[in-house]
Design a protein around this motif. Structure first.
Motif, PDB file in Angstrom:
ATOM      1  N   TYR A   1       0.842  -1.193   0.000  1.00  0.00           N
ATOM      2  CA  TYR A   1       0.000   0.000   0.000  1.00  0.00           C
ATOM      3  C   TYR A   1       0.879   1.246   0.000  1.00  0.00           C
ATOM      4  O   TYR A   1       1.798   1.380   0.819  1.00  0.00           O
ATOM      5  N   THR A   2       0.579   2.134  -0.927  1.00  0.00           N
ATOM      6  CA  THR A   2       1.341   3.384  -1.049  1.00  0.00           C
ATOM      7  C   THR A   2       0.367   4.531  -1.287  1.00  0.00           C
ATOM      8  O   THR A   2      -0.825   4.390  -1.010  1.00  0.00           O
ATOM      9  N   ASP A   3       0.852   5.646  -1.807  1.00  0.00           N
ATOM     10  CA  ASP A   3      -0.027   6.819  -1.964  1.00  0.00           C
ATOM     11  C   ASP A   3      -0.446   7.059  -3.409  1.00  0.00           C
ATOM     12  O   ASP A   3      -0.957   8.126  -3.740  1.00  0.00           O
ATOM     13  N   VAL A   4      -0.219   6.075  -4.292  1.00  0.00           N
ATOM     14  CA  VAL A   4      -0.647   6.194  -5.697  1.00  0.00           C
ATOM     15  C   VAL A   4      -1.348   4.907  -6.116  1.00  0.00           C
ATOM     16  O   VAL A   4      -1.218   3.872  -5.454  1.00  0.00           O
ATOM     17  N   ASN A   5      -2.054   4.983  -7.235  1.00  0.00           N
ATOM     18  CA  ASN A   5      -2.840   3.833  -7.710  1.00  0.00           C
ATOM     19  C   ASN A   5      -1.998   2.845  -8.508  1.00  0.00           C
ATOM     20  O   ASN A   5      -2.314   2.511  -9.645  1.00  0.00           O
ATOM     21  N   GLY A   6      -0.890   2.399  -7.934  1.00  0.00           N
ATOM     22  CA  GLY A   6      -0.077   1.402  -8.615  1.00  0.00           C
ATOM     23  C   GLY A   6       1.137   1.989  -9.304  1.00  0.00           C
ATOM     24  O   GLY A   6       1.543   3.127  -9.058  1.00  0.00           O
ATOM     25  N   MET A   7       1.722   1.189 -10.200  1.00  0.00           N
ATOM     26  CA  MET A   7       2.851   1.647 -11.009  1.00  0.00           C
ATOM     27  C   MET A   7       2.295   2.334 -12.250  1.00  0.00           C
ATOM     28  O   MET A   7       1.334   1.858 -12.855  1.00  0.00           O
ATOM     29  N   PHE A   8       2.926   3.438 -12.632  1.00  0.00           N
ATOM     30  CA  PHE A   8       2.417   4.261 -13.716  1.00  0.00           C
ATOM     31  C   PHE A   8       3.253   4.102 -14.984  1.00  0.00           C
ATOM     32  O   PHE A   8       4.395   3.635 -14.946  1.00  0.00           O
ATOM     33  N   THR A   9       2.666   4.515 -16.095  1.00  0.00           N
ATOM     34  CA  THR A   9       3.390   4.508 -17.366  1.00  0.00           C
ATOM     35  C   THR A   9       4.602   5.424 -17.318  1.00  0.00           C
ATOM     36  O   THR A   9       5.561   5.241 -18.060  1.00  0.00           O
TER      37      THR A   9
ATOM     38  N   GLY B   1      -5.296  -0.835  -8.844  1.00  0.00           N
ATOM     39  CA  GLY B   1      -3.846  -0.819  -8.666  1.00  0.00           C
ATOM     40  C   GLY B   1      -3.136  -1.614  -9.749  1.00  0.00           C
ATOM     41  O   GLY B   1      -3.661  -1.845 -10.841  1.00  0.00           O
ATOM     42  N   THR B   2      -1.934  -2.085  -9.400  1.00  0.00           N
ATOM     43  CA  THR B   2      -1.104  -2.829 -10.361  1.00  0.00           C
ATOM     44  C   THR B   2      -0.774  -4.209  -9.804  1.00  0.00           C
ATOM     45  O   THR B   2      -0.396  -4.335  -8.639  1.00  0.00           O
ATOM     46  N   VAL B   3      -0.894  -5.215 -10.650  1.00  0.00           N
ATOM     47  CA  VAL B   3      -0.516  -6.577 -10.280  1.00  0.00           C
ATOM     48  C   VAL B   3       0.779  -6.932 -11.010  1.00  0.00           C
ATOM     49  O   VAL B   3       0.850  -6.845 -12.239  1.00  0.00           O
ATOM     50  N   ILE B   4       1.785  -7.320 -10.245  1.00  0.00           N
ATOM     51  CA  ILE B   4       3.075  -7.736 -10.820  1.00  0.00           C
ATOM     52  C   ILE B   4       3.148  -9.250 -10.714  1.00  0.00           C
ATOM     53  O   ILE B   4       3.073  -9.815  -9.623  1.00  0.00           O
ATOM     54  N   SER B   5       3.283  -9.885 -11.856  1.00  0.00           N
ATOM     55  CA  SER B   5       3.271 -11.350 -11.874  1.00  0.00           C
ATOM     56  C   SER B   5       4.240 -11.858 -12.933  1.00  0.00           C
ATOM     57  O   SER B   5       4.976 -11.081 -13.544  1.00  0.00           O
ATOM     58  N   LYS B   6       4.187 -13.156 -13.164  1.00  0.00           N
ATOM     59  CA  LYS B   6       5.119 -13.765 -14.118  1.00  0.00           C
ATOM     60  C   LYS B   6       4.900 -13.281 -15.537  1.00  0.00           C
ATOM     61  O   LYS B   6       5.824 -13.135 -16.316  1.00  0.00           O
TER      62      LYS B   6
END
Length: 815
Positions: free
Chosen positions: A225-233, A291-296
């Motif tokens: 959990y951070t202060d932005v909606n995930g990883m951005f472009t 948010g962002t999901v980081i996966s394989k």
């Protein structure tokens, strides 16, 4: 078991801690939770600052320490009921007593070792976690504080952190096997080394802590959990149009975080890759956002490029010389020296000639690397076989990242072309064989422009932003602004162009707004602006350093036209209705064309001839397609055509000129139009566009005005003399009428020679019955030898001139 991590921005105040607690309790409804917490926002920076101050024997650290102690004690009092405060207040005060002792030691020794820095910097996480654990207990949540220092074992070598996974995993698995509760609260970032001394996992290490816990316990995912909606472009604070990514791969996340995406600490992925544990990046303040999901795999990400990122705290090191060519083992020596000095190489590029090696390193390691390399190659340097290492600072690395880039051709070309068109020079390039990352080193001052340029190129395909800086807001300029305002929605919807006006200037005032000026209220804003200054106007445009910048000149000022070369040389396009630059010396005309080509800028001046008519564009297309211009005949002065169309002796000549001036058909100084200078400039421009190297003095001119009127010093004197010359004008008019002819001021180019003058044209001539302020041009070419190509239409007036400038702006936008 769920693993959650909350960053410092999520814990910046007691109210935010309460919000975090609600999120944790929602997760507790499904399964037990391990919550990893960073320090309260800003605390770690304060701890390190205090350590530096103490090492410099600066007692200012005491004031900061007192402020931080007060902050933590107030958090306890606000979060925890009075009846439950005594134990946690004692713990907090005890931790600050330890801190005070450490700072006193640093102060007395005047020394700050790496070991002490690690110990001090971890106190923020311990304090926040102790307080939050107690808060959960006060809320009736079954919770237990877990000291991460007792579980995570690391090895610190010159500030580089290596986790002993075998011991750490054994510790974690044993602890959680023997402890059962609903909620575990653990500090992030902190650990112990193999000697049992408290240490840390590096700045941003709370992410790493969460990943280590998840890896040891084989959880399905880690939620950060951070202060932005995930990883951005791209970095949203630098690129306003950046947006969050739904899915990315481990490799993409690793590249993005390594190259400056601060949402994720780079080592975080290490414990998760082999076990295929997902990372979910979510917003503490908008937990319902995906948010962002980081996966394989990132198959759900349909774009070729996933993100654009940068590193700005780097320096370039360059070593070159003939002594490197064909010498086996040179590179081995080079990189071995860097390894021995523990210098991390961020980027490498080597010319195929083996004549040079260029690397990027962290800014604070550049001098160490240079000293070590110069010493190691001292013999070669003395023999002039290689040069001493050169350091280049004020640079940054930008990178395109994406798993699918290797499947798409031409991405590198698009990247470098977009940067080049915006005058962004590339110092070095690197691309791995996986083609997942294309990196380029550029000047640090160009980072924001480069990021926005590339984001527009790869993520904002539907729209392109044009940034206008307009000087001259009189008749033409004000009409242009009205047209821009009126067509704003159309341009965005139909042409995918977002046109912003960021700067305005008249002869008295100028104003700038980086976010775009309010075109509904521009007159009032301009009146409140600063004093106009051509140099400062240029400086502001250059300093803003925005992509797709266009300087628009709506004046007839010779002084402003002299600035075109400066704009073009900085890749700032120029659009102008001011004929002076293109009708100046041929050398200046050619220089402007060359600057536009050299620096990838556009130089558009369609309105120099025929206002909004496509005269220059038509001529350029004829020449470019291989046609040869034999002759040009034209009526090119809308003002003179208006005057002679309306002069029939019923009103004196000067009255008709006054009317033309009032309706905006003439320049502010009507002598420019009536003397034929304006027409001479126009035919000169057409001659040059045809390929001729003519000067203005080469244009033959037949004056119909008296020399006295041409020599008048102001408009009042000019009109007085026109009034006195009325008999002459009547005579000219009557002579044409007697021959059943009309008076037209004609420009002609033939056999490399040009002339302008008043002519009588018969009723069968194409120039006959040319109404109002219309212009007409006849192009006789190899393809149109007998029946000329004709361009005809309104050739003067603020409205049509503004529309011509508008068209030139759109032409640039479509490139």
């Amino acid at each position: 078991m769920q693993v959650l991590k909350f960053g410092g921005s999520s814990l910046a105040s007691p109210d935010r801690v309460k919000l975090v607690a609600k999120t944790v309790q929602q997760h507790l409804e499904n399964d037990s939770v391990i919550s990893i917490f960073s320090a309260f926002g800003g605390v770690t920076n304060d701890l390190l600052l205090m350590a530096e101050l103490a090492a410099r024997e600066d007692q200012a650290y005491k004031e900061i320490l007192e402020k931080n102690e007060k902050r933590h004690l107030e958090a306890v009092r606000e979060l925890i009921p009075v009846t439950s405060q005594s134990a946690i207040l004692s713990k907090v005060k005890n931790e600050f007593n330890r801190l005070e002792t450490l700072f006193e030691g640093v102060f007395l020794l005047n020394e700050l070792s790496d070991k002490t820095r690690h110990v001090i910097s971890g106190f923020g996480e311990i304090l926040s976690s102790l307080i939050i654990a107690e808060y959960f207990k006060s809320q009736g949540v079954d919770s237990q504080f877990v000291d991460s220092r007792e579980l995570i074992v690391c090895k610190n070598t010159n500030e580089k952190v290596q986790v002993n996974y075998e011991k750490t995993y054994a510790n974690l698995q044993a602890f959680f096997k023997n402890n059962r509760t609903g909620l575990f609260v653990a500090p992030g970032f902190v650990a112990r080394n193999e000697q049992g001394v408290p240490s840390t996992l590096g700045r941003g290490g709370s992410d790493f802590t969460a990943a280590i816990f998840a890896g040891a316990l084989d959880t399905d995912k880690v939620i950060i959990y951070t202060d932005v909606n995930g990883m951005f472009t791209a970095n949203p604070s630098l690129v306003p149009h950046a947006y969050s990514l739904h899915d990315i791969s481990y490799e993409e996340a690793m590249e993005l975080s390594h190259f400056g995406a601060k949402v994720l600490y780079p080592p975080t992925l290490q414990p998760l890759l082999d076990k295929n544990i997902e990372i979910h990046i979510k917003n503490t303040f908008a937990p319902d956002q995906p948010g962002t999901v980081i996966s394989k795999s990132s198959k759900k990400n349909f774009r070729w490029v996933t993100g654009i990122t940068h590193i700005d705290s780097i320096k370039l090191l360059n070593i070159e010389g003939s002594g490197m060519v064909g010498i086996p083992g040179f590179s081995k020596r080079f990189f071995e020296i860097l390894f021995q000095e523990n210098v991390n190489v961020v980027l490498i590029t080597q010319a195929s000639s083996e004549h040079s090696i260029c690397i990027a390193v962290k800014a604070d390691e550049a001098e160490i690397a240079k000293t070590a390399l110069d010493e190691a190659f001292e013999a070669e340097i003395k023999l002039n076989k290689i040069k001493p290492v050169e350091i280049e600072d004020n640079v940054a690395i930008i990178a395109l990242v994406g798993d699918r880039m290797k499947s798409h051709h031409g991405l590198s070309g698009k990247m470098f072309s977009a940067l080049g068109n915006n005058n962004i020079n590339i110092r070095a390039i690197a691309q791995g064989s996986s083609e997942r990352n294309i990196s380029a080193v550029i000047a640090k001052k160009d980072v924001v422009k480069a990021l926005n340029t590339l984001h527009e190129q790869f993520f904002e395909v539907p729209s392109k932003e044009l940034n206008l800086f307009i000087t001259g807001v009189g008749n033409v300029g004000s009409k242009l602004i009205d047209q821009l305002k009126k067509q704003e929605d159309y341009l965005l919807e139909k042409l995918r162009l977002k046109v912003r006006v960021l700067g305005l200037s008249n002869s008295r005032k100028m104003i700038f707004d980086e976010d775009g000026l309010d075109l509904e209220n521009w007159q009032k804003l301009l009146e409140k602006g600063e004093k106009a200054n051509k140099q400062e106007f240029f400086n502001q445009v250059k300093q803003l350093n925005l992509r797709n910048s266009i300087f628009v000149d709506n004046t007839a000022s010779p002084e402003i036209s002299e600035w075109y070369k400066h704009y073009l040389a900085n890749s700032i396009s120029v659009v102008t209705c001011n004929k002076i630059a293109c009708a100046d010396s041929y050398e200046n005309y050619a220089n402007l064309q060359n600057l536009a080509r050299e620096y990838g800028a556009s130089f558009q001046y369609e309105t120099n001839v025929g206002a909004g008519l496509p005269i220059i564009d038509t001529l350029q297309n004829l020449v470019a397609s291989g046609d040869r211009i034999r002759k040009i005949q034209a009526v090119l002065s809308g003002s003179l055509n208006f005057v002679f169309n309306n002069y029939d002796t019923s009103e004196p000549f000067y009255k008709v000129v006054e009317q033309a001036m009032k309706e905006g058909y003439t320049e502010p100084d009507p002598k420019i139009d009536l003397s034929g200078v304006d027409v001479a400039r126009k035919i000169l421009i057409l001659a040059r566009e045809s390929g001729l190297k003519l000067e203005l003095e080469d244009i033959e001119s037949e004056d119909f005005l008296s020399q006295e009127s041409l020599n008048s010093e102001n408009n009042e004197e000019f009109f007085r003399i026109l009034k006195e010359d009325e008999p002459k004008f009547k005579e000219i008019y009557q002579h044409a009428i007697d021959k059943d002819a009309e008076l037209k001021y004609v420009a002609q180019l033939e056999d490399g020679k040009a002339k302008v003058g008043l002519q009588e044209v018969g009723p069968q001539h194409p120039f006959a019955n040319l109404s109002g302020s219309d212009n007409i041009v006849l192009f006789f070419t190899d393809r149109y030898p007998q029946q000329p190509l004709i361009v005809k239409g309104a050739g003067a007036g603020a409205e049509v001139t503004a529309s011509g400038i508008f068209a030139d702006i759109i032409r640039i936008g479509k490139k």
